[in-house]
Design a protein around this motif. Structure first.
Motif, PDB file in Angstrom:
ATOM      1  N   GLY A  49     102.460 100.928   4.354  1.00 50.09           N
ATOM      2  CA  GLY A  49     102.917 101.968   3.444  1.00 50.09           C
ATOM      3  C   GLY A  49     102.038 101.949   2.215  1.00 50.09           C
ATOM      4  N   THR A  50     102.641 101.658   1.060  1.00 45.57           N
ATOM      5  CA  THR A  50     101.872 101.566  -0.181  1.00 45.57           C
ATOM      6  C   THR A  50     101.694 100.120  -0.646  1.00 45.57           C
ATOM      7  OG1 THR A  50     103.933 101.857  -1.427  1.00 45.57           O
ATOM      8  CG2 THR A  50     102.626 103.834  -0.967  1.00 45.57           C
ATOM      9  N   ARG A  51     102.188  99.173   0.113  1.00 49.03           N
ATOM     10  CA  ARG A  51     102.118  97.766  -0.287  1.00 49.03           C
ATOM     11  C   ARG A  51     100.788  97.165   0.176  1.00 49.03           C
ATOM     12  NH1 ARG A  51     105.833  93.416  -1.192  1.00 49.03           N
ATOM     13  NH2 ARG A  51     104.595  91.927  -2.378  1.00 49.03           N
ATOM     14  N   ALA A  52     100.008  96.689  -0.797  1.00 50.61           N
ATOM     15  CA  ALA A  52      98.688  96.144  -0.494  1.00 50.61           C
ATOM     16  C   ALA A  52      98.795  94.724   0.062  1.00 50.61           C
ATOM     17  CB  ALA A  52      97.816  96.143  -1.747  1.00 50.61           C
ATOM     18  N   HIS A  53      98.065  94.474   1.138  1.00 52.33           N
ATOM     19  CA  HIS A  53      97.962  93.154   1.748  1.00 52.33           C
ATOM     20  C   HIS A  53      96.485  92.809   1.918  1.00 52.33           C
ATOM     21  CE1 HIS A  53     102.107  94.134   2.719  1.00 52.33           C
ATOM     22  NE2 HIS A  53     102.305  92.902   3.168  1.00 52.33           N
ATOM     23  N   THR A  54      96.222  91.523   2.147  1.00 50.62           N
ATOM     24  CA  THR A  54      94.865  91.101   2.460  1.00 50.62           C
ATOM     25  C   THR A  54      94.871  90.348   3.782  1.00 50.62           C
ATOM     26  OG1 THR A  54      95.126  89.047   1.203  1.00 50.62           O
ATOM     27  CG2 THR A  54      94.166  90.935   0.061  1.00 50.62           C
TER      28      THR A  54
ATOM     29  N   ARG B  30      98.637  88.363   4.008  1.00 53.03           N
ATOM     30  CA  ARG B  30      99.511  88.086   2.871  1.00 53.03           C
ATOM     31  C   ARG B  30      99.579  89.298   1.945  1.00 53.03           C
ATOM     32  NH1 ARG B  30     102.465  83.716   4.195  1.00 53.03           N
ATOM     33  NH2 ARG B  30     101.133  82.039   4.990  1.00 53.03           N
ATOM     34  N   PRO B  31     100.704  89.484   1.233  1.00 56.39           N
ATOM     35  CA  PRO B  31     100.736  90.508   0.186  1.00 56.39           C
ATOM     36  C   PRO B  31      99.691  90.198  -0.879  1.00 56.39           C
ATOM     37  CG  PRO B  31     102.952  89.733   0.700  1.00 56.39           C
ATOM     38  CD  PRO B  31     102.001  88.811   1.399  1.00 56.39           C
ATOM     39  N   LEU B  32      99.091  91.223  -1.423  1.00 57.84           N
ATOM     40  CA  LEU B  32      98.069  91.024  -2.443  1.00 57.84           C
ATOM     41  C   LEU B  32      98.671  90.444  -3.709  1.00 57.84           C
ATOM     42  CD1 LEU B  32      95.112  91.391  -3.305  1.00 57.84           C
ATOM     43  CD2 LEU B  32      95.701  93.700  -4.063  1.00 57.84           C
ATOM     44  N   GLN B  33      99.896  90.858  -4.050  1.00 58.78           N
ATOM     45  CA  GLN B  33     100.568  90.378  -5.247  1.00 58.78           C
ATOM     46  C   GLN B  33     102.027  90.064  -4.929  1.00 58.78           C
ATOM     47  OE1 GLN B  33      99.824  93.701  -7.953  1.00 58.78           O
ATOM     48  NE2 GLN B  33      98.351  92.446  -9.076  1.00 58.78           N
ATOM     49  N   GLY B  34     102.525  89.019  -5.528  1.00 56.30           N
ATOM     50  CA  GLY B  34     103.941  88.702  -5.444  1.00 56.30           C
ATOM     51  C   GLY B  34     104.368  88.205  -4.065  1.00 56.30           C
ATOM     52  N   PRO B  35     105.654  87.872  -3.932  1.00 59.70           N
ATOM     53  CA  PRO B  35     106.177  87.417  -2.640  1.00 59.70           C
ATOM     54  C   PRO B  35     106.303  88.578  -1.668  1.00 59.70           C
ATOM     55  CG  PRO B  35     107.969  87.656  -4.208  1.00 59.70           C
ATOM     56  CD  PRO B  35     106.708  87.921  -4.969  1.00 59.70           C
ATOM     57  N   GLY B  36     106.454  88.259  -0.425  1.00 60.85           N
ATOM     58  CA  GLY B  36     106.608  89.298   0.593  1.00 60.85           C
ATOM     59  C   GLY B  36     106.330  88.748   1.973  1.00 60.85           C
ATOM     60  N   ARG B  37     106.274  89.640   2.932  1.00 58.02           N
ATOM     61  CA  ARG B  37     106.092  89.245   4.320  1.00 58.02           C
ATOM     62  C   ARG B  37     104.641  88.893   4.602  1.00 58.02           C
ATOM     63  NH1 ARG B  37     109.687  94.393   6.424  1.00 58.02           N
ATOM     64  NH2 ARG B  37     111.734  93.473   5.962  1.00 58.02           N
ATOM     65  N   GLY B  38     104.447  87.711   5.117  1.00 57.78           N
ATOM     66  CA  GLY B  38     103.106  87.280   5.443  1.00 57.78           C
ATOM     67  C   GLY B  38     103.154  86.090   6.364  1.00 57.78           C
ATOM     68  N   ALA B  39     101.988  85.707   6.891  1.00 56.91           N
ATOM     69  CA  ALA B  39     101.941  84.585   7.819  1.00 56.91           C
ATOM     70  C   ALA B  39     100.503  84.221   8.134  1.00 56.91           C
ATOM     71  CB  ALA B  39     102.675  84.930   9.121  1.00 56.91           C
ATOM     72  N   ARG B  40     100.358  83.006   8.644  1.00 56.27           N
ATOM     73  CA  ARG B  40      99.122  82.602   9.308  1.00 56.27           C
ATOM     74  C   ARG B  40      99.263  82.948  10.790  1.00 56.27           C
ATOM     75  NH1 ARG B  40      98.731  77.102   9.636  1.00 56.27           N
ATOM     76  NH2 ARG B  40     101.008  77.004   9.436  1.00 56.27           N
ATOM     77  N   PHE B  41      98.148  83.307  11.420  1.00 54.39           N
ATOM     78  CA  PHE B  41      98.176  83.703  12.823  1.00 54.39           C
ATOM     79  C   PHE B  41      97.132  82.910  13.603  1.00 54.39           C
ATOM     80  CE2 PHE B  41     100.034  87.252  10.622  1.00 54.39           C
ATOM     81  CZ  PHE B  41     100.972  87.774  11.512  1.00 54.39           C
ATOM     82  N   ARG B  42      97.519  82.490  14.810  1.00 54.95           N
ATOM     83  CA  ARG B  42      96.606  81.790  15.714  1.00 54.95           C
ATOM     84  C   ARG B  42      96.074  82.765  16.746  1.00 54.95           C
ATOM     85  NH1 ARG B  42      99.959  78.116  17.541  1.00 54.95           N
ATOM     86  NH2 ARG B  42     100.647  79.420  19.271  1.00 54.95           N
ATOM     87  N   ALA B  43      94.758  82.703  17.013  1.00 54.24           N
ATOM     88  CA  ALA B  43      94.132  83.614  17.961  1.00 54.24           C
ATOM     89  C   ALA B  43      94.567  83.301  19.382  1.00 54.24           C
ATOM     90  CB  ALA B  43      92.610  83.513  17.849  1.00 54.24           C
ATOM     91  N   ALA B  44      94.814  84.341  20.163  1.00 59.40           N
ATOM     92  CA  ALA B  44      95.138  84.213  21.582  1.00 59.40           C
ATOM     93  C   ALA B  44      93.956  84.696  22.412  1.00 59.40           C
ATOM     94  CB  ALA B  44      96.398  85.024  21.918  1.00 59.40           C
ATOM     95  N   ALA B  45      93.944  84.314  23.675  1.00 59.93           N
ATOM     96  CA  ALA B  45      92.810  84.637  24.542  1.00 59.93           C
ATOM     97  C   ALA B  45      92.675  86.134  24.793  1.00 59.93           C
ATOM     98  CB  ALA B  45      92.945  83.888  25.865  1.00 59.93           C
ATOM     99  N   ASP B  46      93.773  86.891  24.668  1.00 58.94           N
ATOM    100  CA  ASP B  46      93.731  88.321  24.967  1.00 58.94           C
ATOM    101  C   ASP B  46      93.309  89.173  23.777  1.00 58.94           C
ATOM    102  OD1 ASP B  46      95.933  88.117  23.354  1.00 58.94           O
ATOM    103  OD2 ASP B  46      97.354  89.017  24.776  1.00 58.94           O
ATOM    104  N   GLY B  47      92.855  88.553  22.686  1.00 63.22           N
ATOM    105  CA  GLY B  47      92.402  89.305  21.527  1.00 63.22           C
ATOM    106  C   GLY B  47      93.480  89.589  20.511  1.00 63.22           C
ATOM    107  N   THR B  48      94.689  89.111  20.745  1.00 61.81           N
ATOM    108  CA  THR B  48      95.770  89.256  19.767  1.00 61.81           C
ATOM    109  C   THR B  48      95.917  87.950  18.990  1.00 61.81           C
ATOM    110  OG1 THR B  48      97.506  88.506  21.291  1.00 61.81           O
ATOM    111  CG2 THR B  48      96.957  90.868  21.304  1.00 61.81           C
TER     112      THR B  48
END
Length: 459
Positions: free
Chosen positions: A366-371, A383-401
């Motif tokens: 939407g209008t919420r900036a993430h990096t 992660r959200p660019l500023q402040g708390p919010g929904r974010g996570a670290r992600f591990r690569a899978a073999a299928d490109g996800t």
């Protein structure tokens, strides 16, 4: 008592002052403590006497419910070998208990609804042989809550897990423990029965400075819930394993699962949680993991901070008195704040994937900036660019996800959605579309983008 010179003199004195105060104000015959930093014992100290001599880091104390963490590791090893599933009902592997609908996961996290204690008499002060069968441990009415509805600490639950280990290994819990954990980790001073030098357990009179010797009973079937004796040195080895994993015993990912909260708490005002055989508390902005323990005559606590790479163990030989859990937490805090961890030096990635590099930078939900940033092993972090919010670290899978490792998106799939021409249209995670511009008109935004575009109030 040996004491490493790796900490500053002021830090060492503060640590000594803390345990001296705890021993004096807690009125315990003796108290030993040690701190580990970056995998090495950085300080140890002791106050009081054990059998007319000062205790040290090789003196055994009984550790009570810290034993449960060892039992949990044995169960996770069975899971990792494919011998059971955490969602398996107990009945599948250990039939006839009367509580077979409880799952292995629920037993590990104390959410199976089992009673906290055995039927009378007080099991910690009576010989284990008076309860020769699991039915004697569970009693006629073992369930006090619906299974899976919340955390309710249960000593009998860990007796069942110990019996499960014996059933699937075909050997005693004590022998499996020695073979699969204690020997690989070099914990030669952790034993089922006390071995000299060891402390005796005492009850200190609440209103007079006199003591009463406590019995040291063999707990029998209840042993997996609280039998062990150990030392500060051995327990710090165990703490290092719980923080980092050790493929000889349990992988880093499996011990990380042990540290993850497993069930809702009993009350909303609690400041801690429980994983799979591990307690977790929040203290001064940091998460401490480990376990506490008590048996008549003994108190024990082990806490470690993964972020600070600091662990502390405190042991004493009194039924009640010093606030052991608080003391151990204070020792971690003293070191972490007085001598903060020096971060590892920054290093560039060994290689760069240009296609992945093109995905990094700003994205908008939407209008919420993430990096989106690139991590090692083709992983990414959103992660959200500023402040708390929904974010996570992600591990690569073999299928490109990518698969979320923590936070709001733990377990969720992040994928790149491409347009017909192969260019990146947007990122999708849990049905949320992240676009390169806020409500990017060139991307497939759910709900569409108003044709009038962005406008001011007057238009």
């Amino acid at each position: 008592m040996t004491s490493s010179e790796t900490l500053l003199p002021a830090t060492r004195r503060t640590l000594l002052h803390r345990i001296a105060t705890a021993q004096a104000e807690g009125r315990t015959p003796s108290l030993v403590a040690a701190v580990q930093r970056e995998g090495r014992i950085a300080w140890s100290g002791a106050r009081g006497c054990v059998r007319d001599h000062a205790p040290d880091d090789d003196t055994q104390y009984r550790i009570g419910s810290l034993t449960k963490t060892f039992t949990a590791v044995l169960v996770l090893r069975l899971r990792d070998e494919g011998l059971l599933g955490l969602d398996d009902p107990l009945e599948k592997h250990l039939p006839g208990t009367g509580v077979g609908e409880a799952t292995v996961f629920q037993l590990l996290g104390h959410s199976a609804g089992l009673a906290a204690e055995t039927p009378a008499p007080w099991w910690e002060r009576t010989p284990g042989r008076i309860r020769p069968e699991l039915s004697d441990v569970l009693g006629a009415h073992p369930l006090v809550h619906p299974a899976g509805h919340g955390h309710h600490y249960s000593n009998p639950g860990y007796t069942l897990l110990g019996a499960l280990v014996e059933e699937l290994r075909g050997d005693s819990w004590a022998e499996v423990l020695r073979r699969e954990i204690l020997e690989p980790l070099g914990m030669g001073r952790t034993t089922v029965e006390p071995q000299a030098p060891h402390a005796d357990g005492w009850a200190v009179h609440p209103w007079a400075d006199v003591m009463l010797l406590e019995p040291a009973e063999d707990l029998g079937l209840m042993a997996p819930a609280g039998q062990l004796w150990s030392t500060t040195t051995d327990l710090l080895r165990f703490a290092l394993f719980l923080a980092r994993g050790d493929d000889r015993v349990l992988s880093a990912s499996s011990v990380e699962q042990m540290r993850t909260p497993a069930a809702p708490l009993e009350t909303v005002d609690q400041d801690g949680n429980y994983g799979l055989g591990l307690q977790a508390v929040r203290r001064e902005g940091r998460t401490l993991l480990g376990h506490t323990g008590s048996l008549p005559g003994f108190l024990a606590a082990l806490w470690f901070s993964v972020e600070d790479d600091v662990a502390a163990v405190v042991l004493s030989n009194a039924t009640s008195g010093p606030t052991i859990a608080t003391v151990a937490a204070d020792l971690v805090q003293i070191v972490a704040e007085a001598e903060p961890r020096i971060p590892d030096p920054w290093r560039p990635l060994p290689e760069v994937d240009q296609e992945l590099l093109a995905l990094t930078g700003p994205w908008y939900w939407g209008t919420r900036a993430h990096t989106l940033t690139l991590r090692a092993d083709r992983g990414v972090e959103l992660r959200p660019l500023q402040g708390p919010g929904r974010g996570a670290r992600f591990r690569a899978a073999a299928d490109g996800t990518w698969t979320g490792l923590d936070g709001y998106y733990a377990g969720e799939t992040l994928r790149v959605v491409r347009a017909d021409d192969g260019t990146v249209d947007h990122l999708d995670v849990g049905s949320f579309a992240f676009t390169r511009e806020p409500y990017d008109p060139a991307a497939a935004v759910p709900g569409g983008v108003d044709e009038g575009g962005w406008r001011g109030l007057a238009t």
